[in-house]
Scaffold this active site. Structure first.
Site, short mmCIF file in Angstrom:
data_model
loop_
_atom_site.label_atom_id
_atom_site.label_comp_id
_atom_site.label_asym_id
_atom_site.label_seq_id
_atom_site.Cartn_x
_atom_site.Cartn_y
_atom_site.Cartn_z
N LYS A 7 0.85 -1.19 0.00
CA LYS A 7 0.00 0.00 0.00
C LYS A 7 0.88 1.24 0.00
CE LYS A 7 -3.76 2.18 2.63
NZ LYS A 7 -4.63 2.03 3.82
N LYS B 149 -2.22 -1.60 -3.68
CA LYS B 149 -3.07 -0.40 -3.66
C LYS B 149 -2.19 0.82 -3.80
CE LYS B 149 -6.37 2.06 -0.69
NZ LYS B 149 -7.01 2.11 0.63
#
Length: 328
Positions: free
Chosen positions: A199, A252
């Site tokens: 992320k 992400k």
């Protein structure tokens, strides 16, 4: 001119679908759903056209709407009725997500993934317990090891409420091992973990922070989310989470990081997910509203590119729209 190798032979209407290398299915998609303890009616999210915050009492109807499109799974995000510096409502028995999980599991057949993070629940908007003095010192933010205890409590509360899968997204070192140990110890051995393993600290999250009321009140998240410049680090993060017991790994954002999706795909046998985040969704809507892009076409092409890069699962705000248009 003698051209014997003609790739166009396989692009005619009859053969084109037969040799297509990548396809999308509603079962590839996960729909994010926002449940809000502070409202009794649906509240449109201005920066994310077509999406709303839904009250707890309306969550079953919202999930059924998703299921009617053929999408089988939802990711649940909560907006609590109150916040504090530890995010205690994240693990409360009567917390917004826990109440919603019980209703969804009792009243629908949807597969429900519970996002596990504290930015929506803390008064300061960071993803855990902040270090003493962090508000004044730009070199400090979240206390990693102190936050692990809260992650354990929250994971257990979500599993007890009926979550089919836990998805930790705070990028704390050791979060997967902490959750796996806790779930196994309390007889939730069959509940899988989909870790937000890779992320990045991205500018593409802006609309989500509007939707979930989770923007940090000071500083930023660069001390615990990844540097967008780093590629090799993504493999290290993914491998660590796999070693700690993750059942699936998420990257992400998705579109600006398709190279990372491919890298993770090539280094693990676990399912790989990618989060087509709020900023990716919002910018295509904005361009469409200006008449510059065809929203239906670019939404499908975007998700197809994520799947082609190697994602098995795609968490996307386009889930319902795209699923309706896919062949049955």
């Amino acid at each position: 001119m003698d051209i014997t190798k003609r790739p166009r032979r396989l692009r005619s209407d009859g053969v084109r679908p037969l040799v297509s290398e990548t396809s999308l299915s509603p079962s590839d998609l996960i729909a994010p759903v926002f449940v809000d303890a502070t409202t009794d009616e649906r509240v449109p999210i201005e920066s994310m056209p077509g999406h709303e915050r839904v009250p707890v009492e309306g969550i079953t109807e919202r999930v059924r709407e998703v299921r009617e499109t053929g999408v089988e799974a939802v990711m649940l995000f909560g907006i609590p009725e109150e916040k504090d510096d530890r995010g205690t409502r994240a693990w409360a028995d009567e917390g917004v997500v826990q109440r919603a999980l019980r209703k969804i599991s009792e009243e629908t057949d949807a597969y429900v993934i519970a996002d596990l993070c504290f930015c929506e629940y803390t008064s300061h908007g960071h993803c855990g317990i902040i270090e003493e003095g962090a508000e004044e010192d730009p070199h400090m933010t979240v206390d990693n090891d102190a936050t692990l205890e809260l992650i354990e409590r929250t994971a257990l509360s979500q599993a007890e409420a009926g979550a089919d899968m836990i998805a930790p997204s705070g990028m704390m070192d050791g979060m997967v091992a902490t959750i796996r140990d806790a779930l196994d110890r309390d007889d939730f051995t069959e509940v899988p973990i989909m870790s937000y393993a890779v992320k990045y600290e991205s500018a593409f999250y802006g609309p989500f922070r509007d939707a979930a009321d989770g923007a940090p009140s000071f500083g930023n998240r660069r001390h615990y989310q990844m540097d967008p410049a780093n590629r090799r680090e993504a493999i290290r993060e993914a491998r660590l989470d796999a070693e700690q017991g993750a059942d699936a790994l998420m990257v992400k954002p998705a579109l600006p990081y398709l190279d990372i999706v491919r890298d993770v795909r090539e280094t693990t046998e676990l399912p790989v997910a990618a989060y087509n985040v709020s900023g990716e969704y919002a910018m295509l809507h904005a361009a469409s509203e200006q008449g510059w892009l065809d929203l239906e076409e670019v939404a499908h092409e975007s998700l197809l590119s994520i799947k082609r890069a190697g994602a098995d699962l795609i968490l996307t705000y386009f889930a319902e729209q795209v699923a309706r248009d896919l062949p049955g």
